[in-house]
Motif scaffolding. Sequence first.
Motif, PDB file in Angstrom:
ATOM      1  N   VAL A   1      24.822  53.411 -84.590  1.00 47.60           N
ATOM      2  CA  VAL A   1      25.838  52.271 -83.522  1.00 47.60           C
ATOM      3  C   VAL A   1      24.628  51.151 -84.005  1.00 47.60           C
ATOM      4  O   VAL A   1      23.610  50.741 -84.579  1.00 47.60           O
ATOM      5  CB  VAL A   1      24.931  52.884 -82.826  1.00 47.60           C
ATOM      6  CG1 VAL A   1      23.731  53.346 -82.675  1.00 47.60           C
ATOM      7  CG2 VAL A   1      26.291  51.850 -81.783  1.00 47.60           C
TER       8      VAL A   1
ATOM      9  N   THR B   1      30.157  43.907 -86.336  1.00 50.08           N
ATOM     10  CA  THR B   1      29.000  45.108 -86.063  1.00 50.08           C
ATOM     11  C   THR B   1      30.163  46.485 -85.662  1.00 50.08           C
ATOM     12  O   THR B   1      30.957  46.505 -85.517  1.00 50.08           O
ATOM     13  CB  THR B   1      27.906  45.296 -84.139  1.00 50.08           C
ATOM     14  OG1 THR B   1      26.934  46.229 -84.741  1.00 50.08           O
ATOM     15  CG2 THR B   1      28.691  45.353 -83.302  1.00 50.08           C
TER      16      THR B   1
ATOM     17  N   ILE C   1      25.849  49.535 -86.439  1.00 49.22           N
ATOM     18  CA  ILE C   1      25.331  48.722 -87.954  1.00 49.22           C
ATOM     19  C   ILE C   1      27.066  47.545 -88.429  1.00 49.22           C
ATOM     20  O   ILE C   1      27.952  48.164 -88.561  1.00 49.22           O
ATOM     21  CB  ILE C   1      25.647  49.899 -88.441  1.00 49.22           C
ATOM     22  CG1 ILE C   1      24.490  51.178 -88.322  1.00 49.22           C
ATOM     23  CG2 ILE C   1      25.478  49.806 -90.315  1.00 49.22           C
ATOM     24  CD1 ILE C   1      23.184  51.395 -87.604  1.00 49.22           C
TER      25      ILE C   1
ATOM     26  N   ARG D   1      28.281  44.938 -89.949  1.00 43.80           N
ATOM     27  CA  ARG D   1      28.742  43.970 -91.643  1.00 43.80           C
ATOM     28  C   ARG D   1      29.313  45.623 -92.600  1.00 43.80           C
ATOM     29  O   ARG D   1      29.409  45.497 -93.785  1.00 43.80           O
ATOM     30  CB  ARG D   1      27.787  43.262 -92.549  1.00 43.80           C
ATOM     31  CG  ARG D   1      27.235  41.972 -91.712  1.00 43.80           C
ATOM     32  CD  ARG D   1      26.386  41.596 -92.097  1.00 43.80           C
ATOM     33  NE  ARG D   1      24.993  42.238 -91.977  1.00 43.80           N
ATOM     34  CZ  ARG D   1      24.362  42.628 -91.176  1.00 43.80           C
ATOM     35  NH1 ARG D   1      24.725  41.866 -90.377  1.00 43.80           N
ATOM     36  NH2 ARG D   1      23.109  43.143 -91.098  1.00 43.80           N
TER      37      ARG D   1
ATOM     38  N   GLY E   1      17.722  55.535 -80.157  1.00 43.43           N
ATOM     39  CA  GLY E   1      17.920  53.641 -80.492  1.00 43.43           C
ATOM     40  C   GLY E   1      16.127  53.557 -80.513  1.00 43.43           C
ATOM     41  O   GLY E   1      15.938  53.120 -81.794  1.00 43.43           O
TER      42      GLY E   1
ATOM     43  N   THR F   1      20.098  52.429 -86.113  1.00 46.70           N
ATOM     44  CA  THR F   1      19.691  52.787 -85.000  1.00 46.70           C
ATOM     45  C   THR F   1      20.770  53.670 -85.124  1.00 46.70           C
ATOM     46  O   THR F   1      21.731  53.918 -85.751  1.00 46.70           O
ATOM     47  CB  THR F   1      20.322  51.429 -84.435  1.00 46.70           C
ATOM     48  OG1 THR F   1      19.252  50.528 -84.603  1.00 46.70           O
ATOM     49  CG2 THR F   1      20.114  51.785 -82.911  1.00 46.70           C
TER      50      THR F   1
ATOM     51  N   GLY G   1      21.642  50.618 -92.184  1.00 46.55           N
ATOM     52  CA  GLY G   1      22.112  51.620 -91.181  1.00 46.55           C
ATOM     53  C   GLY G   1      20.655  52.966 -90.713  1.00 46.55           C
ATOM     54  O   GLY G   1      20.154  53.359 -91.236  1.00 46.55           O
TER      55      GLY G   1
ATOM     56  N   VAL H   1      16.994  41.128 -78.445  1.00 45.68           N
ATOM     57  CA  VAL H   1      17.139  41.732 -78.814  1.00 45.68           C
ATOM     58  C   VAL H   1      17.287  42.964 -79.996  1.00 45.68           C
ATOM     59  O   VAL H   1      16.315  43.505 -80.276  1.00 45.68           O
ATOM     60  CB  VAL H   1      18.195  42.367 -77.796  1.00 45.68           C
ATOM     61  CG1 VAL H   1      18.600  44.255 -78.919  1.00 45.68           C
ATOM     62  CG2 VAL H   1      18.592  42.295 -75.872  1.00 45.68           C
ATOM     63  N   ALA H   2      17.665  41.973 -81.047  1.00 50.30           N
ATOM     64  CA  ALA H   2      17.562  42.760 -82.499  1.00 50.30           C
ATOM     65  C   ALA H   2      17.477  41.617 -83.460  1.00 50.30           C
ATOM     66  O   ALA H   2      17.196  40.710 -82.702  1.00 50.30           O
ATOM     67  CB  ALA H   2      19.584  42.944 -82.338  1.00 50.30           C
ATOM     68  N   PRO H   3      17.094  42.117 -84.312  1.00 48.90           N
ATOM     69  CA  PRO H   3      17.124  43.640 -84.646  1.00 48.90           C
ATOM     70  C   PRO H   3      15.615  44.003 -84.242  1.00 48.90           C
ATOM     71  O   PRO H   3      15.294  45.124 -84.600  1.00 48.90           O
ATOM     72  CB  PRO H   3      16.579  43.247 -86.363  1.00 48.90           C
ATOM     73  CG  PRO H   3      16.724  41.868 -86.671  1.00 48.90           C
ATOM     74  CD  PRO H   3      16.594  40.991 -85.635  1.00 48.90           C
TER      75      PRO H   3
ATOM     76  N   SER I   1      13.239  44.118 -80.321  1.00 49.95           N
ATOM     77  CA  SER I   1      13.344  43.460 -79.047  1.00 49.95           C
ATOM     78  C   SER I   1      12.279  42.669 -78.909  1.00 49.95           C
ATOM     79  O   SER I   1      11.016  43.056 -79.321  1.00 49.95           O
ATOM     80  CB  SER I   1      13.088  44.391 -78.316  1.00 49.95           C
ATOM     81  OG  SER I   1      12.758  44.771 -77.893  1.00 49.95           O
TER      82      SER I   1
HETATM   83  C1  FAD Z   1      24.809  43.157 -82.267  1.00 49.21           C
HETATM   84  C2  FAD Z   1      23.691  43.752 -82.719  1.00 49.21           C
HETATM   85  C3  FAD Z   1      23.533  44.282 -84.260  1.00 49.21           C
HETATM   86  C4  FAD Z   1      22.492  45.109 -84.524  1.00 49.21           C
HETATM   87  N1  FAD Z   1      22.989  45.090 -85.953  1.00 49.21           N
HETATM   88  C5  FAD Z   1      22.040  46.549 -86.340  1.00 49.21           C
HETATM   89  C6  FAD Z   1      21.866  46.944 -87.920  1.00 49.21           C
HETATM   90  O1  FAD Z   1      22.521  46.162 -88.733  1.00 49.21           O
HETATM   91  N2  FAD Z   1      21.471  47.589 -88.225  1.00 49.21           N
HETATM   92  C7  FAD Z   1      20.977  48.819 -87.588  1.00 49.21           C
HETATM   93  O2  FAD Z   1      20.494  50.102 -87.299  1.00 49.21           O
HETATM   94  N3  FAD Z   1      20.543  48.470 -85.491  1.00 49.21           N
HETATM   95  C8  FAD Z   1      21.537  47.015 -85.584  1.00 49.21           C
HETATM   96  N4  FAD Z   1      20.988  46.802 -84.269  1.00 49.21           N
HETATM   97  C9  FAD Z   1      20.327  47.215 -83.552  1.00 49.21           C
HETATM   98  C10 FAD Z   1      19.046  47.021 -82.635  1.00 49.21           C
HETATM   99  O3  FAD Z   1      18.133  46.876 -83.010  1.00 49.21           O
HETATM  100  C11 FAD Z   1      18.808  47.403 -81.306  1.00 49.21           C
HETATM  101  O4  FAD Z   1      20.313  47.615 -80.477  1.00 49.21           O
HETATM  102  C12 FAD Z   1      17.717  47.579 -80.747  1.00 49.21           C
HETATM  103  O5  FAD Z   1      17.011  47.623 -81.940  1.00 49.21           O
HETATM  104  C13 FAD Z   1      17.095  48.492 -79.712  1.00 49.21           C
HETATM  105  O6  FAD Z   1      18.151  49.219 -79.873  1.00 49.21           O
HETATM  106  P1  FAD Z   1      18.594  50.530 -78.736  1.00 49.21           P
HETATM  107  O7  FAD Z   1      20.117  49.612 -78.466  1.00 49.21           O
HETATM  108  O8  FAD Z   1      18.643  51.929 -78.976  1.00 49.21           O
HETATM  109  O9  FAD Z   1      17.803  49.873 -76.909  1.00 49.21           O
HETATM  110  P2  FAD Z   1      16.903  50.755 -76.205  1.00 49.21           P
HETATM  111  O10 FAD Z   1      15.866  51.489 -77.556  1.00 49.21           O
HETATM  112  O11 FAD Z   1      17.662  51.807 -75.513  1.00 49.21           O
HETATM  113  O12 FAD Z   1      15.871  49.603 -75.042  1.00 49.21           O
HETATM  114  C14 FAD Z   1      16.804  50.112 -74.577  1.00 49.21           C
HETATM  115  C15 FAD Z   1      15.715  48.270 -74.098  1.00 49.21           C
HETATM  116  O13 FAD Z   1      14.022  49.091 -73.411  1.00 49.21           O
HETATM  117  C16 FAD Z   1      13.232  48.688 -74.545  1.00 49.21           C
HETATM  118  N5  FAD Z   1      12.569  49.660 -74.723  1.00 49.21           N
HETATM  119  C17 FAD Z   1      12.555  50.806 -75.206  1.00 49.21           C
HETATM  120  N6  FAD Z   1      11.017  51.633 -75.000  1.00 49.21           N
HETATM  121  C18 FAD Z   1      10.330  50.634 -74.637  1.00 49.21           C
HETATM  122  C19 FAD Z   1       8.539  50.782 -74.878  1.00 49.21           C
HETATM  123  N7  FAD Z   1       8.567  51.835 -75.255  1.00 49.21           N
HETATM  124  N8  FAD Z   1       8.189  50.052 -74.397  1.00 49.21           N
HETATM  125  C20 FAD Z   1       9.211  48.652 -73.523  1.00 49.21           C
HETATM  126  N9  FAD Z   1      10.020  48.748 -73.709  1.00 49.21           N
HETATM  127  C21 FAD Z   1      11.278  49.433 -74.142  1.00 49.21           C
HETATM  128  C22 FAD Z   1      14.156  47.511 -75.294  1.00 49.21           C
HETATM  129  O14 FAD Z   1      12.759  46.492 -75.223  1.00 49.21           O
HETATM  130  C23 FAD Z   1      15.728  47.710 -75.120  1.00 49.21           C
HETATM  131  O15 FAD Z   1      15.023  46.055 -74.104  1.00 49.21           O
HETATM  132  C24 FAD Z   1      21.915  45.434 -83.874  1.00 49.21           C
HETATM  133  C25 FAD Z   1      21.938  45.199 -82.465  1.00 49.21           C
HETATM  134  C26 FAD Z   1      23.661  44.379 -82.113  1.00 49.21           C
HETATM  135  C27 FAD Z   1      23.083  44.731 -80.772  1.00 49.21           C
END
Ligand code: FAD
Length: 391
Positions: free
Chosen positions: A158, A216, A160, A162, A134, A129, A127, A368-370, A372
């Motif tokens: 959000v 998730t 998270i 499994r 984000g 995100t 856990g 995008v994950a884990p 991007s």
């Molecule tokens: C199916 C799924 C499973 C997941 N499982 C887990 C989990 O088990 N545990 C957990 O903790 N998280 C989990 N995640 C979260 C995942 O790690 C995040 O979605 C990811 O890190 C991006 O965070 P965000 O969605 O808040 O995007 P944001 O941080 O809002 O970013 C949106 C976009 O903007 C880009 N961006 C942001 N800042 C910058 C910058 N400074 N320069 C360039 N680009 C930027 C990002 O790369 C992204 O493409 C999961 C996500 C999904 C979709």
Amino acid sequence: MNAAEQKEQAKFHEELRQSVRSICRKYPDEYWRELDAESAYPEAFVNDITKNGFLAALIPEEYGGSGLGIMEASIILEEINRSGGNAGACHAQMYTMGTLLRHGSLEQKRTYLPKIADGSLRLQAFGVTEPNTGTDTTKLRTFAEKKGDKYIVNGQKVFISRAEHSDLMILLVRTTPLEHVKKKTEGLSVLLVDLKTSIGNGLTIKPIRTMMNHATTELFMEDLEVPAENLIGEEGKGFRYILDGMNAERILIAAECIGDGRWFVERAANYAKERVVFNRPIGQNQGIQFPIAKAHVQIEAADLMRIKASELFDRGESCGAEANMAKLLAADASWEAANAALQTHGGYGFTEEYDIERKFRETRLYQVAPISTNLILSYVSEHVLGLPRSY
Ligand SMILES: Cc1cc2nc3c(=O)[nH]c(=O)nc-3n(C[C@H](O)[C@H](O)[C@H](O)COP(=O)(O)OP(=O)(O)OC[C@H]3O[C@@H](n4cnc5c(N)ncnc54)[C@H](O)[C@@H]3O)c2cc1C
């Protein structure tokens, strides 16, 4: 490693691949397709792969695991995806366990690791995100206040994955407010949360439907009590502990992408040989051949970086750049392969029965994950090329 040792290792890796394949054969396309349609967790597969010791590859033998390296762990996940399955259902056990192994107390390790190794406890949830912050992890707002022998946790997470299918969760929280620390990476801590006793006692889990079957969820923590003894390592040092696990995570995800990529290339090449249009197999057209060939080349190149990163990791050398590059190259290669496979299958690629559209959706996640792609490029820019920090 001398030539004889290299030969021995190659033989072992091939045997490992074969034994993972023999389990995966019991879970064919139809199995994963039905789960996808029902958004169901692959309970039978996860139990089987656990029972056979594969998810305990990285747990040292003294705690009941097989004490293998990241190379072997990555081969296991690669083969799951290579078979048409989805290691995303269980991969986190390998890398989240590392936080406990490297930073947990002896007592915590003795309590949990043997049970994780034999499958009686699942550590599948991680856990980090949060909805409001984000990628900007150090700004996370979930706060754990120490009161006597407990932490009282309030906040929200959000995506998270499994959490509904795991017994334990590694949770990153703030224990010192951001405005009271010198560096923003300080004041974060890692707690080991017993999910089963927490649900309904301060923890609410809500599933999130996504474009692929990924189990998730969203977590709401309201005065959730976590015993202070469940703190991993030192209070305030949690961000470093999580970062420590990132190289393993990147390498393992790269291997899954390579598995996906090989699956797409094989399916596309087979279909291109069989499908006859204009009185010849479509694969006779270079317009069909080249995208498949290009995807193959990119997967093989990504695999070399994954091997390099794994070897450095297993020797205990720094591998941040290589692990990140392997993840980026492999995620791009699998996505390229997915596109080639979909195009090769024409209309049939969009139908469920060919499984291309399912794997297409699954492999897209890794852009995008884990982590991007942008954040990896940012890491390489700053830490490898010495460019100014952008955030
Ligand atoms: C199916 C799924 C499973 C997941 N499982 C887990 C989990 O088990 N545990 C957990 O903790 N998280 C989990 N995640 C979260 C995942 O790690 C995040 O979605 C990811 O890190 C991006 O965070 P965000 O969605 O808040 O995007 P944001 O941080 O809002 O970013 C949106 C976009 O903007 C880009 N961006 C942001 N800042 C910058 C910058 N400074 N320069 C360039 N680009 C930027 C990002 O790369 C992204 O493409 C999961 C996500 C999904 C979709």
